[in-house]
Design an enzyme around this catalytic site. Structure first.
Site, PDB file in Angstrom:
ATOM      1  N   HIS A   1       0.834  -1.220   0.000  1.00 14.85           N
ATOM      2  CA  HIS A   1       0.000   0.000   0.000  1.00 14.85           C
ATOM      3  C   HIS A   1       0.864   1.263   0.000  1.00 14.85           C
ATOM      4  CE1 HIS A   1      -3.474  -2.496   0.461  1.00 14.85           C
ATOM      5  NE2 HIS A   1      -3.093  -2.925   1.654  1.00 14.85           N
TER       6      HIS A   1
ATOM      7  N   ASP B   1      -4.853  -8.219  -3.439  1.00 14.18           N
ATOM      8  CA  ASP B   1      -5.137  -7.981  -2.024  1.00 14.18           C
ATOM      9  C   ASP B   1      -6.405  -8.675  -1.554  1.00 14.18           C
ATOM     10  OD1 ASP B   1      -5.181  -7.021   0.557  1.00 14.18           O
ATOM     11  OD2 ASP B   1      -5.224  -4.900   0.029  1.00 14.18           O
TER      12      ASP B   1
END
Lengths: 448, 448
Positions: A271, A322
């Protein structure tokens, strides 16, 4: 030789890493490796298998939580934020045992195969039974995940995640009890028992600065360094993480991980959405990887990171699906560029070739498969072919084929996928599994 | 009765406008209209045609420039912004004649049909020959576009756009000569000759405050009001438009359009990305429509609009594929919510049902087909069915089917499409056209 095994492939178009696709590319295989690559081969030799469309290295999905596939579509009603979403995710995690995990992961990895993903980095933190109960084999979950990838036909790196706290200076509770080994030592002892093989590797993960205190983080980092393993960590996905970290330690999550020795070329920050200037410089000067997960970051309202500036600072981008709210590496790739356009008002932060590199070669390095992600002699013969004959890609010309695929293709355009020289997907169908049926069954088996 | 004609449809799941899909929905047709809708019909009657999956009203694509489909993938190399993209678009526009336009539009509208779009608002500004040369029929282009939609099987509203200036107080030049009628009067005279029929309607458009001076804008608005036509305008897509408008007229584009009498419930502002507070209030209190085109706004680096606040102010959202860089109304729908999440850090600005309403009923109203966009007695029988048996939607349960479709489906999941009670798409294939081949041919025929 099985029907799945390929020996000579002729690609109508192939992307060999440059700014343009090449037409007429002949790839000779030697088992699971590429032996030779020839360009300007205008027609397929008799013995060759034709790959019609644009062939690229198979995607490396550098950040996945396979079981979260069960949440797709189920968290979208009502309001909330990352943290309320996390509560729903914990509910699913609470209901999973290794058998359920295996079925769900196999189906999810097979969906990834259909999307052209040939290697996955599974950021794995669901280790134990309800309430933290230890299974007879403490790696029951990890092994189930590895076996799931094998049966789905994709390579895996099990990024085994250390998870010790429910927040900074907060004990684990609820579902988190299943994530925690209780101590670094117990985590290391368990992880040391995991075995690698030709399609499965192991790496380490510090779940986050929320879940691993600095002392344990330093130990995990040293453990990974001794083994030359990849080391991943969730980093600054939400502003609250930054605020809590600064309040507790007087430094940002990035600075804290730097201090404990985590940052290196083997390190991937996942991220890295909310970074300070100094964080950007630390990740860049460390030659770190940064795995962006744009469709999840959109879904969880994380915000838009600083992808272009990370690259300029020296970091290397990779991409991950993810939460698996979608499994479409092309959507991840273009989202990096498109979201940055929305924020900046200009186009062209990342070329199509740059985005493909993030999704292939750089992702492969990030999860410890540096010999994958290239169409070149000696590389693993892991390939994905996009058909250009569907309506989304109709009108594509050779000289902008990679732009057309990056900015207009969908996972459904993937026609053929090869892992280690063997077809696992042909004409859009998985050769071993009825993937949609397996997904339906696996999700139906979860407690509602 | 042709094979395309349906009379009784049984939907496994159908969205009737509420917050949940209904299971077992029986729809009786009367020609092109819906005669009756029954719920809780647990199995299909013998005479019924089964629609497996989730059936919704067909999408209304409220803003399209069909010919820009030729640019897909071709504008992504290098850097630039909205204005450099526009130069490339002008190059394509320069090379098109009505025959080329027909072929390209037919293929593009057929791609829309495959994506579940049953009505399109074509914002049409390419009116004349090279250098502004008048064809024998001054509506040669408009009629070609209407005929293209008819052959592709979708309803159309030709939103005929007045375009008189190359910028505020700037003469048209280059490709713009093909867009301009020279005066409001010439535009009106030409547009008055266009004829409507059961599948084609006509509306008016003020291209933008850049291309139409206030006096002419007032005249176009009055012309549309006399006929109760929809009136559309590009509005505040880029900050530069706002700056030039304020510099020239001392007011924002929205305020200018309000002053000339354009704002009403028949008015749709396209984009409305960069609005002042007063603009939001004007659009809201006027009960105006706002057509968002999120995939184009991402592509062209326009920025993220204020969708939630527009709704709160009283505006009604619709959706458009605009530049046709992608044709996927579900991607447009979820992008409204997801982009707003990125900017705000929270989820749940627009429910899945709200987003579907924008893509169906509200879009239908915006382009002047208020009797479409509903599954209800008397409504036009325009329907689209998403299969839930593909890998993207596998695991969908009835009680969150609309969330699963809105947040995870792709255009490729559309299985069946019905317009006016007739199938135009069945099992994912267009019943009349080889769409990909037509796209290839039409794009190959353009000057490179």
């Amino acid at each position: 030789m099985s029907a799945e095994q390929a020996s000579t492939l002729w690609c109508e178009l192939a992307w060999l890493g440059g700014e343009r696709a090449e037409a007429g590319v002949l790839i000779e295989l030697d088992g699971e490796r590429i032996a030779s690559v020839a360009t300007e081969v205008t027609s397929p030799p008799r013995q060759a298998t034709t790959l019609a469309g644009l062939t690229i290295p198979g995607f490396a999905n550098a950040h996945s939580h396979a079981f979260q596939r069960a949440l797709r579509g189920r968290t979208q009603a009502g309001r909330g934020d990352f943290w309320t979403w996390r509560d729903r995710m914990y509910e699913v995690a609470e209901g999973i045992d290794p058998d359920v995990c295996f079925a769900l992961a196999r189906a999810t990895f097979a969906e990834m195969a259909l999307a052209g993903i040939t290697a996955v980095g599974e950021f794995h933190y669901l280790h134990h039974g309800p309430g933290g109960f230890r299974y007879d084999d403490p790696n029951a979950f990890g092994k189930a995940v590895i076996e799931a990838a094998r049966e789905a036909g994709v390579r895996i790196t099990l990024l085994d995640s250390c998870y010790l706290e429910g927040g900074i200076d907060t004990e684990v509770h609820g579902a988190q009890l299943r994530f925690s080994d209780g101590s670094y030592e117990a985590w290391a002892e368990r992880v040391d028992r995991l075995e690698e093989d030709p399609v499965a590797r192991v790496g380490a993960a510090i779940h986050s600065v929320r879940a691993v205190d600095p002392e344990a983080a330093a130990q995990v980092a040293a453990f990974a360094a001794e083994r030359s393993w990849p080391l991943h960590a969730h980093l600054s996905e939400q502003p609250a993480e930054n605020e809590e970290c600064v309040a507790a330690y007087g430094k940002t999550p990035t600075a804290l991980l730097e201090e404990v020795g985590a940052l290196s070329e083997r390190f991937t920050a996942v991220h890295a959405t909310h970074l300070a200037e100094a964080d950007l410089r630390l990740l860049g000067s460390g030659g770190c990887g940064v795995c962006l997960c744009p469709t999840t970051e959109r879904d969880l309202a994380d915000g838009i990171g600083s992808a272009r500036r990370l690259v300029e600072a020296g970091a290397t981008l990779s991409l991950g699906s993810d939460s698996n709210a979608l499994i479409d590496m092309i959507e991840e790739a273009r989202a990096v560029e498109l979201d940055e356009r929305l924020e900046s008002g200009v186009r062209g932060h990342h070329s199509a070739a740059d985005l493909l590199r993030a999704a292939t070669a750089s992702g492969s390095v990030a999860i410890g498969w540096p010999e994958a992600g290239h169409i070149a002699p000696q590389a693993l013969a892991d390939l994905a072919t996009f058909g250009l004959d569907g309506v989304r890609l109709a009108g594509t010309a050779a000289d902008h084929a990679i732009e057309s695929v990056v900015f207009a293709a969908a996972a459904a355009d993937v026609r053929d996928v090869i892992v280690g020289g063997r077809f696992i997907v042909r004409d859009g169908a998985h050769l071993r599994l009825d993937v949609a049926a397996e997904l339906n069954d696996a999700i139906a088996a979860l407690p509602s």
